[in-house]
Enzyme design. Structure first.
Site, PDB file in Angstrom:
ATOM      1  N   ALA A 211      15.732  57.620  61.151  1.00  0.00           N
ATOM      2  CA  ALA A 211      16.335  58.721  60.385  1.00  0.00           C
ATOM      3  C   ALA A 211      15.933  58.606  58.921  1.00  0.00           C
ATOM      4  CB  ALA A 211      17.846  58.674  60.525  1.00  0.00           C
ATOM      5  N   ASN A 212      16.477  59.449  58.075  1.00  0.00           N
ATOM      6  CA  ASN A 212      16.233  59.344  56.636  1.00  0.00           C
ATOM      7  C   ASN A 212      17.501  59.720  55.876  1.00  0.00           C
ATOM      8  OD1 ASN A 212      16.215  62.281  56.004  1.00  0.00           O
ATOM      9  ND2 ASN A 212      14.504  62.239  57.448  1.00  0.00           N
ATOM     10  N   ARG A 213      17.424  59.664  54.549  1.00  0.00           N
ATOM     11  CA  ARG A 213      18.639  59.778  53.728  1.00  0.00           C
ATOM     12  C   ARG A 213      19.064  61.211  53.411  1.00  0.00           C
ATOM     13  NH1 ARG A 213      19.929  54.797  51.858  1.00  0.00           N
ATOM     14  NH2 ARG A 213      18.202  53.308  51.666  1.00  0.00           N
ATOM     15  N   ALA A 277      14.549  67.511  56.051  1.00  0.00           N
ATOM     16  CA  ALA A 277      13.689  66.329  55.891  1.00  0.00           C
ATOM     17  C   ALA A 277      13.355  65.863  57.308  1.00  0.00           C
ATOM     18  CB  ALA A 277      14.425  65.249  55.116  1.00  0.00           C
TER      19      ALA A 277
END
Ligand code: CTP
Length: 405
Positions: A211-213, A277
């Site tokens: 995942a990402n932020r 994102a």
């Protein structure tokens, strides 16, 4: 009956005046136009009409007491102040108007009115002398300055055998004022806008993912701003901790491939805004069982590239929205990279921002963006994400207006 208020939620605050009986008819008028109506009665209102009558006509439990434990556990005054499209105060007595103007919060009705950011419509009703008193005029002026809308009062015979202004507007007039306030309008009226937002989760096995932020705050704010500008909005959201924006159709997805499928399913659209994102890679073969630690051997994680949703849509021959907007989250050479992305992906506009850790943009509430097009760069001052969203939507509205249909 034309369902002009279809799916609209109205919180009706009934004040303590003889005109309260007309508010019961107002409930019926609003409902026959498709609205859902929930009522709060002040203590005074309870002297003229009963909560039972308001509940029976609205089909919803009515609320009266700030300190009702059952009520607070069930819905709570803050949710009452939030979960509607409009608050109507009818009758708005001189006392209730004074409380609103002064910011008092000593019962459920006034507390909700102070705690809300929703639009408010008041239908004043009082004795002619009270209406003409400078204090009431002052309070009305203050409320108008605060953005409160009003309808009436009318002139006519009053309960105390007096004549003059002070009679509450008729239920049909109030319903019409509600229709005017809630009528869809705005620069994107009639347009369909598809927005992607949030991160994607790419499974490694049933319990782990890449995942990402991304928080989804900017994308969700854009979806809300597009809806406020009158558009029909489909928001395709990865996993986020945000509520679905009101008035927006939100499709929840996890992975990039699911996101692409949902976007393609939502087309055609007039504008596509790709704020998500999206994870660039996914694990080639996600495990069907949880991976176990296996002595010293590290699990092999072979990655493959995900579809580029923005590029796929921007370069598609069929169903490309006339306006395709991408985002570029960079940590250096922001504008230069954004220019390249504009060309590579084939979109019409890139909203570029610096997401270096020190900017606090990731997960934060403000953003400094550069609008990059083939014609040049427009750098905006640091704004809240909500303001970036509103200005971006206003800008796209202008571009849509200028584009040949
Ligand atoms: N995007 C997308 N699908 C992907 C990757 C990105 O739709 N698989 C979109 C994003 O929503 C954003 C834009 O493409 O609008 C830019 O994404 P970004 O990750 O910054 O671009 P990349 O092409 O991955 O470039 P880089 O690797 O240089 O960061």
């Amino acid at each position: 009956m034309n369902p002009s208020l279809q799916a609209k939620r109205i919180l009706l605050v009934i004040g303590g005046g003889i005109a309260a009986y007309k508010s019961l008819d107002l409930i019926r008028r609003l409902r026959e136009r498709g609205a859902t109506v929930r009522c709060i009665l002040t203590k005074g209102a309870g002297e003229f009409v009963t909560p039972l009558a308001a509940s029976a006509l609205s089909g919803q439990r009515s609320h009266t007491d700030l300190f009702d434990r059952e009520d607070e556990a069930d819905i709570g005054h803050i949710r009452l102040a939030r979960d509607a499209d409009l608050i109507v105060v009818a009758p708005a007595t001189a006392n209730l108007m004074a409380k609103m103007a002064g910011g008092h919060a000593d019962d459920l009705a006034s507390t909700v009115l102070l705690a809300t950011t929703l639009p408010i419509l008041i239908a004043p009703a009082m004795n002619v002398r009270m209406w003409l008193h400078p204090a009431t005029a002052r309070n009305l002026a203050a409320l108008t300055r605060d953005g409160v809308h009003s309808v009436g009062p009318n002139e006519g015979a009053m309960a105390e055998a007096e004549f003059g202004p002070g009679r509450m507007a008729e239920p049909l007039e109030i319903a019409a004022a509600v229709e005017r306030l809630l009528a869809p309008s705005g620069p994107l009226l009639g347009k369909h806008v598809v927005v992607t937002s949030g991160p994607t989760h790419e499974p490694i096995d049933p319990v782990r993912y890449i995942a990402n932020r991304s928080s989804g705050k900017q994308g969700h704010a854009i979806a809300a701003a597009a809806a406020a500008a009158g558009a029909r909005v489909t928001l395709v959201s990865g996993p986020v901790a945000l509520p679905d924006p009101p008035g927006v159709t939100t499709l929840h997805v996890e992975s990039a491939r699911e996101m692409l499928q949902a976007v393609e399913g939502a087309l055609p659209a007039d504008i596509g805004i790709f704020a998500a994102a999206v994870a660039d890679w996914r694990v080639a073969e996600a495990g069907t069982h949880k991976m176990k630690k296996d002595g010293n051997a590290l699990p092999p994680l072979a990655l493959v590239e995900n579809p580029d949703i923005l590029a796929t849509i921007a370069q598609s021959r069929e169903g490309r929205p006339p306006l395709v907007v991408g985002f570029a989250a960079e940590t250096r050479n922001v504008v230069e990279y954004a220019r390249r992305k504009l060309e590579k992906k084939g979109c019409d506009l890139i909203v570029a921002n610096d997401v270096s850790a020190e900017t606090g943009v990731m997960g934060g509430d403000s953003n400094t963006v550069h609008l990059v097009t083939r014609d040049g760069v427009d750098t905006w001052p640091t704004l809240s994400k909500a303001d970036v969203a509103r200005q971006l939507i206003a800008h796209l509205g202008t571009l849509m207006g200028a584009a040949p249909r």
